[in-house]
Design an enzyme around this catalytic site. Structure first.
Site, mmCIF file in Angstrom:
data_model
loop_
_atom_site.group_PDB
_atom_site.id
_atom_site.type_symbol
_atom_site.label_atom_id
_atom_site.label_comp_id
_atom_site.label_asym_id
_atom_site.label_seq_id
_atom_site.Cartn_x
_atom_site.Cartn_y
_atom_site.Cartn_z
ATOM 1 N N ARG A 193 3.330 -6.889 10.961
ATOM 2 C CA ARG A 193 4.333 -6.631 11.999
ATOM 3 C C ARG A 193 5.224 -5.465 11.560
ATOM 4 O O ARG A 193 6.358 -5.638 11.113
ATOM 5 C CB ARG A 193 5.141 -7.896 12.281
ATOM 6 C CG ARG A 193 4.326 -8.870 13.116
ATOM 7 C CD ARG A 193 5.119 -10.011 13.648
ATOM 8 N NE ARG A 193 4.405 -10.644 14.753
ATOM 9 C CZ ARG A 193 4.745 -11.799 15.297
ATOM 10 N NH1 ARG A 193 5.808 -12.445 14.848
ATOM 11 N NH2 ARG A 193 4.048 -12.309 16.291
ATOM 12 N N GLN A 212 2.470 -2.039 16.322
ATOM 13 C CA GLN A 212 2.886 -2.815 17.490
ATOM 14 C C GLN A 212 1.828 -2.841 18.588
ATOM 15 O O GLN A 212 1.617 -3.859 19.241
ATOM 16 C CB GLN A 212 4.203 -2.266 18.040
ATOM 17 C CG GLN A 212 5.408 -2.640 17.201
ATOM 18 C CD GLN A 212 6.699 -2.112 17.794
ATOM 19 O OE1 GLN A 212 6.693 -1.244 18.662
ATOM 20 N NE2 GLN A 212 7.818 -2.645 17.339
ATOM 21 N N ASP A 249 -0.775 -5.595 17.846
ATOM 22 C CA ASP A 249 -0.262 -6.926 17.530
ATOM 23 C C ASP A 249 -0.750 -7.953 18.547
ATOM 24 O O ASP A 249 -0.090 -8.247 19.543
ATOM 25 C CB ASP A 249 1.269 -6.884 17.490
ATOM 26 C CG ASP A 249 1.884 -8.175 16.981
ATOM 27 O OD1 ASP A 249 1.146 -9.160 16.793
ATOM 28 O OD2 ASP A 249 3.113 -8.208 16.788
ATOM 29 N N SER A 288 1.466 -11.158 19.213
ATOM 30 C CA SER A 288 2.576 -10.965 20.138
ATOM 31 C C SER A 288 2.100 -10.865 21.581
ATOM 32 O O SER A 288 2.685 -11.463 22.487
ATOM 33 C CB SER A 288 3.366 -9.701 19.763
ATOM 34 O OG SER A 288 4.049 -9.884 18.540
ATOM 35 N N TYR A 344 9.001 -13.535 10.306
ATOM 36 C CA TYR A 344 8.590 -14.905 10.580
ATOM 37 C C TYR A 344 9.647 -15.878 10.053
ATOM 38 O O TYR A 344 10.454 -15.543 9.181
ATOM 39 C CB TYR A 344 7.249 -15.227 9.918
ATOM 40 C CG TYR A 344 6.083 -14.458 10.482
ATOM 41 C CD1 TYR A 344 5.470 -14.854 11.659
ATOM 42 C CD2 TYR A 344 5.575 -13.331 9.823
ATOM 43 C CE1 TYR A 344 4.380 -14.164 12.182
ATOM 44 C CE2 TYR A 344 4.487 -12.634 10.336
ATOM 45 C CZ TYR A 344 3.905 -13.063 11.514
ATOM 46 O OH TYR A 344 2.841 -12.366 12.016
#
Length: 389
Positions: A128, A133, A136, A139, A236
């Site tokens: 992350r 991004q 990901d 997500s 996290y």
């Protein structure tokens, strides 16, 4: 170079690794795309749409997987004894496999990829960081899962979500508690708010407080100082200590007495999901209340939740444990997932359309599981036997 997409064969999976839109972009890059017939059916993508995008349709899994220099998957491929076919055996030696491979939970699979000479990448291990991004997948899929969880709760709930003022009287708004304010949780908050509910949320990370409040929800805090230490460098949540967990449960239990709907989203990568709601906590909730456990596939956040089922407790609380929630919104989930894979492929295919695996790249290094017949990921290599064992 051939990119292969096979039909997903694991239970409850309707997504596909590449949509016609993404296939068109891959073809435009000078790559050959081979799609197994029916691969996109679960996401409403017919074979004709892939053909219009320039892809070739393979008659079966053997034709699709056997042709691929790079094989794109959603779920991990079936091994011998897991289904009607052995997908791993159908891939050619030297092929690259990319998908949600669950390497920390399914280590035997990783060893099988090494024995088969497959170079495997696990998309759930994408770090992350800002540069990653667009890749990901956790997500992109969690975002849709949070949205769908609220819709599933609203469907199960026997009342309206927003406040309604009518000539016959006023209907009060539903009260929703979201537990875990990560990507799924924040989307659940936003969706519940759009439906008119009064929303509160809780998370062990202090950083989540501002995000929750920015969406118009109330943040339930127990110990601010302890919460500041409950986040890893990667964003996290850490596993909470017993004292903090006890005080958290007491605080949430009191709130649950007035809550109509709970959405549980807390996960710890590679670990069993933490229990956030015990049977004793469920017992204080009002009849007709609904709990959606998005962590049910990793053991569940709720005591009494069952994988793939909706159960009703003795006091009339419904606990929803749908399997593979992103797949319940398969069209959009496939679109986002395929774009994640397209971005990841940009790291592996050079300007000459040749495969180039640069292990100096932190994203490549973090996701690479097997190469040259060996398990190479640091967290797995020490425990793995030799490829020929």
């Amino acid at each position: 170079m051939k990119i292969s997409i096979a039909r997903e064969r694991r239970a409850q999976e309707r997504r596909v690794a590449t949509t016609p839109d993404t296939a068109k972009r891959l073809v435009g890059m000078g790559l050959e795309v081979v799609v197994e017939s029916g691969a996109g059916a679960g996401g409403s993508f017919p074979d004709s749409a892939y053909e219009a995008a320039g892809a070739k349709i393979a008659r079966d899994a053997a034709a699709a997987l056997g042709a691929g220099d790079i094989v794109l998957k959603v779920q991990r491929p079936l091994r011998q004894g897991e289904g009607a076919i052995d997908e791993v055996a159908l891939m050619k030696r030297g092929a690259v496999l990319i998908g949600l491979l669950q390497p920390l939970q399914q280590r035997a699979d990783v060893e099988a990829y090494a024995r088969a000479g497959i170079t495997a990448f696990a998309m759930e291990l994408v770090p992350r960081i800002t540069r990653a991004q667009s890749m990901d997948v956790l997500s992109s899929q969690a975002n849709l899962a949070g949205y769908r969880a609220v819709l599933d709760a609203a469907t199960e709930f026997g009342r309206a979500m927003p406040m309604m003022m009518t000539a016959a009287g006023t209907i009060p708004p539903a009260r929703v508690l979201v537990m875990g304010a990560g990507v799924a949780g924040l989307q659940a908050i936003a969706t519940a708010r759009r439906l008119g509910a009064v929303v509160s949320a809780t998370d062990v990370r202090f950083a989540a407080k501002e995000q929750v409040e920015s969406l118009g929800a109330t943040f339930l805090a127990v110990d601010i100082e302890a919460m500041k230490a409950m986040e890893t460098a990667g964003g996290y949540a850490k596993e909470m200590g017993e004292d903090f967990a006890r005080r958290q449960r007491e605080h949430v239990t009191e709130a649950l007495r007035k809550i109509d709907i709970v959405i549980c989203t807390a996960l710890i990568p590679g670990r069993k999901a933490p229990v956030l709601i015990t049977r004793q906590m469920v017992a204080v909730m009002r009849p007709g209340s609904v709990i959606v456990d998005l962590a049910v596939e990793q053991g569940g956040n709720v005591e009494g939740s069952e994988f793939g089922k909706t159960v009703t407790t003795a006091n009339g609380v419904s606990i929803v444990g749908h399997a593979n929630v992103p797949s319940r919104i398969a069209v959009d989930a496939s679109q986002l997932y395929s774009k994640n894979l397209l971005a990841f492929l940009g790291l592996l295919i050079d300007k000459e359309k040749q495969l180039r695996i640069d292990t100096a790249d932190e994203i490549v290094k973090a996701t690479l599981l097997t190469r040259d017949g060996k398990v190479v990921h640091p967290e797995l290599a020490a425990a793995a036997p030799a490829a020929g064992a």
